[in-house]
Scaffold this motif. Structure first.
Motif, PDB file in Angstrom:
ATOM      1  N   LYS A 130       4.166 107.545 -20.393  1.00  0.00           N
ATOM      2  CA  LYS A 130       4.367 106.503 -19.268  1.00  0.00           C
ATOM      3  C   LYS A 130       4.999 105.288 -19.722  1.00  0.00           C
ATOM      4  O   LYS A 130       5.863 104.579 -18.935  1.00  0.00           O
ATOM      5  CB  LYS A 130       3.059 106.078 -18.762  1.00  0.00           C
ATOM      6  N   GLU A 131       4.976 104.950 -20.799  1.00  0.00           N
ATOM      7  CA  GLU A 131       5.584 103.657 -21.492  1.00  0.00           C
ATOM      8  C   GLU A 131       7.159 103.889 -21.345  1.00  0.00           C
ATOM      9  O   GLU A 131       8.022 103.131 -20.930  1.00  0.00           O
ATOM     10  CB  GLU A 131       5.070 103.459 -22.947  1.00  0.00           C
ATOM     11  N   PHE A 132       7.582 105.185 -21.847  1.00  0.00           N
ATOM     12  CA  PHE A 132       8.691 105.361 -21.762  1.00  0.00           C
ATOM     13  C   PHE A 132       9.343 105.381 -20.234  1.00  0.00           C
ATOM     14  O   PHE A 132      10.489 104.856 -19.871  1.00  0.00           O
ATOM     15  CB  PHE A 132       9.119 106.950 -22.597  1.00  0.00           C
ATOM     16  N   LEU A 133       8.487 106.181 -19.451  1.00  0.00           N
ATOM     17  CA  LEU A 133       9.046 106.298 -18.005  1.00  0.00           C
ATOM     18  C   LEU A 133       9.088 105.010 -17.515  1.00  0.00           C
ATOM     19  O   LEU A 133      10.071 104.813 -16.586  1.00  0.00           O
ATOM     20  CB  LEU A 133       8.327 107.443 -17.426  1.00  0.00           C
ATOM     21  N   SER A 134       8.293 104.042 -17.732  1.00  0.00           N
ATOM     22  CA  SER A 134       8.265 102.869 -16.894  1.00  0.00           C
ATOM     23  C   SER A 134       9.489 102.150 -17.612  1.00  0.00           C
ATOM     24  O   SER A 134       9.996 101.204 -16.774  1.00  0.00           O
ATOM     25  CB  SER A 134       6.956 101.999 -17.581  1.00  0.00           C
ATOM     26  N   ALA A 135      10.124 102.382 -18.725  1.00  0.00           N
ATOM     27  CA  ALA A 135      11.042 101.794 -19.373  1.00  0.00           C
ATOM     28  C   ALA A 135      12.228 102.037 -18.404  1.00  0.00           C
ATOM     29  O   ALA A 135      13.437 101.352 -18.205  1.00  0.00           O
ATOM     30  CB  ALA A 135      11.469 101.821 -20.604  1.00  0.00           C
ATOM     31  N   LEU A 136      12.121 103.359 -17.854  1.00  0.00           N
ATOM     32  CA  LEU A 136      13.464 103.642 -16.746  1.00  0.00           C
ATOM     33  C   LEU A 136      12.874 103.089 -15.528  1.00  0.00           C
ATOM     34  O   LEU A 136      13.752 102.255 -14.856  1.00  0.00           O
ATOM     35  CB  LEU A 136      13.353 105.204 -16.606  1.00  0.00           C
ATOM     36  N   ALA A 188       6.856 106.544 -13.825  1.00  0.00           N
ATOM     37  CA  ALA A 188       5.659 106.615 -15.016  1.00  0.00           C
ATOM     38  C   ALA A 188       4.367 106.893 -13.671  1.00  0.00           C
ATOM     39  O   ALA A 188       3.530 107.761 -14.043  1.00  0.00           O
ATOM     40  CB  ALA A 188       5.041 105.180 -15.491  1.00  0.00           C
ATOM     41  N   ASP A 189       4.393 106.373 -12.314  1.00  0.00           N
ATOM     42  CA  ASP A 189       3.522 106.858 -11.578  1.00  0.00           C
ATOM     43  C   ASP A 189       3.607 108.083 -11.110  1.00  0.00           C
ATOM     44  O   ASP A 189       2.690 108.832 -10.973  1.00  0.00           O
ATOM     45  CB  ASP A 189       3.753 105.932 -10.222  1.00  0.00           C
ATOM     46  N   LEU A 190       4.650 108.574 -10.923  1.00  0.00           N
ATOM     47  CA  LEU A 190       4.937 110.088 -10.735  1.00  0.00           C
ATOM     48  C   LEU A 190       4.479 110.969 -11.608  1.00  0.00           C
ATOM     49  O   LEU A 190       3.877 112.185 -11.255  1.00  0.00           O
ATOM     50  CB  LEU A 190       6.498 110.287 -10.751  1.00  0.00           C
ATOM     51  N   ARG A 191       4.528 110.712 -12.747  1.00  0.00           N
ATOM     52  CA  ARG A 191       4.079 111.402 -13.878  1.00  0.00           C
ATOM     53  C   ARG A 191       2.334 111.998 -13.742  1.00  0.00           C
ATOM     54  O   ARG A 191       2.326 113.103 -14.059  1.00  0.00           O
ATOM     55  CB  ARG A 191       4.044 110.522 -15.421  1.00  0.00           C
ATOM     56  N   ASP A 192       1.675 110.996 -13.087  1.00  0.00           N
ATOM     57  CA  ASP A 192       0.358 111.529 -12.760  1.00  0.00           C
ATOM     58  C   ASP A 192       0.271 112.587 -11.824  1.00  0.00           C
ATOM     59  O   ASP A 192      -0.864 113.097 -11.667  1.00  0.00           O
ATOM     60  CB  ASP A 192      -0.507 110.356 -12.315  1.00  0.00           C
TER      61      ASP A 192
END
Lengths: 554, 554
Positions: free
Chosen positions: B224-230, B235-239
């Motif tokens: 999620k840290e990586f996805l948040s950087a995008l 990052a929310d979607l990842r869940d």
């Protein structure tokens, strides 16, 4: 004041034009297609470099076109009579040398040579002499660098010596049988004048200077030592060519009784010196200092003049600067593109195989904005005459997606020729030849406003169109008018006999900006594939085109 | 032993195949075209990067194709009964993610999104996410270089995160409405299994690993840290996506009563995990260590396997090495060309606008020798998937004269795809993936001996053709046969159910020599325009091609 006849020998046909010397009115015209080969051109499917033409087609067209033009003149103006014709001028493609016998008869007229392609006229666009052209360049670089300086640095396979030498190599029988070689534009005036000894033909300085390394500076044609270094037989041939070539202030002779009878014209009227088609075309378009003339046809030829009152620098890549070519008293500067109309024709007739598509594709292309297709092409399907002087180059098309249309390709091909045109303008300007406006001539200039607008946008120059649709033939007629004394000089004759169409194509500033970017990319490809740049960084080219495409599609 | 059904979702249509588990006999098949858009693809004329598909077309095709295939099987073998079907497998294009709601229903089913292209399936060849792909690559280079090592160094616009992120950027309303995103090849098995919660879908490791940066090494999907950087929303979607993805040893579930009734099949039969079309295609072609499988269609996908008994090095430019993709117990190595058949189709149908010309052009192309046309092309009309991993590239054609024919261009385009194919073989070999022979599948491989011979001559490999014309669907059926227990493992199942056609295309040594030269020139263009070489010296390219043309025309 009288009338003159201008004859223009093109790639596929010959034209005759009857012109009023007082005002340039064209009162009668006729076109005769050459009957032989593929639209007049003898080809070899196994060798796309080969392009020849039957000399007999030229003589046949001379008679038929002139008679038909005189008939047309009579029909248009019943008071006109052939007796009022005071002179004849002629221009032709070049370098298009014809091997002739000691009586100035084309070898190809003889039955034993009738079907031999090497005994025919070697048409301007014949490139079989590429190896010989390279060897001539190399030899001159070693022995006579001054020769190269005058022709932009490279001898072309389209020119006289490359062709004659190639004939010697591949067909010594034809070479040995040829007493002399005569350029088409010297040959027809000589036929009209009844010249039966090739060494006495009045040769034009256009062809001599631009194609055969002739210059007063070194005493005419290349010296025998140099020619011997190529092949001793070429040195021998020099004795059977000519010592002196002439500008348009000289006459090629007077109409001989035989041809006067054939054509129904007065015996003894003067014949203008033959010039290259586009040189007389430039005159017919009103060429002057500051005015670049482009004759746009299968290829283009670009002509400019610079006063010969002072010396002129050589221009790298510009294949000819010849004193007295085009106008007496000026340096004639000649450049050109090896294929323009031929490229569109190839795509539509050769690839799409549907000649009727030109109109539809033009409409589709006209609906696009510059850069919108994402395509970029090089206009080298027939090599690059100027500024690379390299026939061993080919076409290139870049930027295709899975959705690229033929209309987009068609526009990219037009644009490629425009970038090629700009390269010439930029180069000659850089060396001090003024280009303030461009006057065009030829069917494409008249019928293709899209191309003219693209050229204006790409070059940043106002584009005008010559009033006459027959600028070359008109120029020949002007040459005849001057030599016949209807006008005291070319300037006066041009003022009276030439003009422009009303339409002006002005550069569009927005399009200019986009074409500035595309031209920069074109030049990168040009320099990379043309061998100018040895370390090209091209990774951005497709990306830049895609970015421009995205921007221009919005 | 029973029968299984293999479903294959291609770009323009879906196929169902009824297969005998004992010997691979295909006793019934049916193809259903997707009814929407342009041959099933929703396009945007203003943006050639966009390619979408209606999810409803997929579900419709699922029912119709299966029923028709079962009917066909019954017709061919009257003793066959749908009760004998013991499992279903499915494969599809990818990455082709579909935005779905919390009930696993495609957003596009809802009236408010029906006509919104962003609510549809984002077809594999959609390249609208180029900027996002670039940003993902840049971010990963900074924060998670290990991600890039596994995918050849560059994240592609064809992949999951680039598409989903692009949707978020251009249409946040669709993004926000999407509870989850499901790959087509996970979606259809979930539909068959009656899964109504996207987070419980059994996701295949093919798509997860090759397209969504999933790897056991870093605990599944990107953190999620990586996805948040995008973008924090990613990052929310990842869940709402998945924690674990599965290889083909797992089952996607069992046939739910609703779909059992619709299809007339037994309730509860196992459904194989969904794989990418070409991965099951590789299985259907008998992929094994040393055998490279090429599925040649609109694009190609190249698949190889390497035993997972020991660790495997990353391969630069190879967009996927995923443990468990293709065969359980092996690293699946996937490469591909973004367009192959699509390039020929574009030229014939898009430019020449005459679909019937394929045969004639193939004949004309077959009459040519390698190098005889003087042409050389880059196969990048749809970008370069392997080994440059760059969608912002375009096609290139070079070497055109005024006599170049469409048959010559057609051959040059085939050759360009062959050089592209060779670049892949050379690269994976260089990194230790054995390639002893190439087995091809797809209509082009079966119907175009010219292409197959050119590929043999260019790659130097023997080219074989899969016995089945439906290798992908057959592979799905093999997956179903294994999961249903008809065979103990894939090796046994492949031995029983796959085979090769008799014909072998062997490299011709003379042609190989010429193609060696052409391939070297191709690589120069490839490296120059692909940005690999920053200092290309290309001045010899056109000349070399002309020399080869002259030699091969003799």
């Amino acid at each position: 004041m009288g009338f003159t006849i201008g004859l223009d020998y093109g790639t596929n046909s010959a034209r005759a034009l009857v012109v009023d010397c007082a005002d340039g009115r064209e009162i009668g015209t006729a076109v005769v297609d050459y009957p032989s080969g593929n639209q007049g051109v003898l080809l070899n499917p196994a060798d796309h470099h080969l392009a020849r033409q039957r000399p007999a087609d030229y003589v046949d067209a001379l008679e038929r076109a002139t008679l038909l033009a005189l008939q047309a003149a009579k029909l248009a103006e019943p008071l006109f009579s052939a007796d009022q014709v005071i002179g004849i001028g002629m221009d032709g493609t070049g370098s298009s040398p014809i091997p002739v016998d000691a009586n100035n008869l084309p070898l190809a007229n003889a039955p034993e040579f009738f079907d031999n392609p090497n005994a025919q006229c070697w048409l301007w666009k014949d490139h079989t002499g590429i190896p010989e052209a390279t060897a001539i360049t190399d030899t001159a670089r070693r022995l006579r660098p001054q020769y190269l300086a005058k022709i932009g640095g490279t001898y072309s396979s389209e020119w006289f010596w490359a062709k004659v030498w190639h004939c010697l190599k591949v067909d010594p029988e034809v070479f040995d049988a040829a007493y002399s070689w005569v350029e088409l534009s010297d040959f027809i005036p000589a036929v009209l004048a009844g010249v039966t000894d090739p060494t006495t033909i009045m040769r034009g300085v256009c062809m001599a200077g631009h194609k055969a390394l002739y210059a007063d500076d070194w005493g005419g044609l290349p010296d025998k030592e140099f020619l011997s270094a190529l092949d001793p037989k070429l040195a021998d041939l020099r004795d059977r060519l000519y010592d002196k070539a002439h500008d348009a202030s000289a006459s090629a002779g007077t109409l001989c009784p035989e041809w006067a009878a054939k054509l129904g014209l007065p015996v003894g009227i003067p014949i203008a010196i033959g010039e290259m088609d586009v040189h007389y075309g430039a005159i017919g378009c009103g060429v002057d200092e500051g005015t670049l003339v482009k004759v746009i046809g299968t290829s283009t030829c670009d002509c400019a003049v610079v006063s010969a009152d002072q010396a002129m620098a050589d221009i790298p890549g510009i294949c000819g600067i010849v004193k007295g070519a085009i106008l007496p008293g000026y340096f004639g500067v000649e450049a050109g593109q090896s294929a323009v109309g031929d490229i569109f024709k190839w795509f539509v007739e050769g690839v799409l195989e549907e000649a009727s598509l030109h109109g539809k594709l033009t409409d589709e292309a006209a609906a696009l904005r510059p850069g919108q297709s994402g395509l970029l092409a090089l206009d080298w399907n027939n090599g690059n005459r100027t500024i690379l002087v390299d026939q061993s180059l080919t076409g290139l098309l870049l930027g295709q997606t899975l959705y690229t249309t033929k209309g987009e390709i068609y526009r990219a091909l037009i644009e490629a020729t425009a970038f090629g045109a700009r390269a010439i303008v930029d180069r000659i300007r850089e060396y001090g030849v003024p280009v303030e406006r461009i006057v065009c001539s030829g069917g494409i200039a008249e019928k293709n406003p899209l191309l003219m607008q693209i050229y204006a946008d790409v070059t940043g120059c106002e584009m005008r169109v010559s009033r006459s649709s027959q600028s070359c033939a008109l120029g020949s007629a002007i040459g005849a008018a001057v030599i016949a004394g209807a006008h005291p000089d070319f300037k006066t004759a041009q003022a009276a006999m030439t003009g422009l169409k009303e339409i002006t194509y002005k550069p569009d500033p927005e399009n200019q900006t986009v074409y500035q970017q595309l031209n920069a990319l074109y030049l990168e490809l040009h320099d990379a594939f043309g061998g100018v740049s040895k370390s090209a960084d091209l990774g951005h080219v497709m990306k830049d085109l895609l970015a421009l495409k995205a921007k221009q599609s919005r």
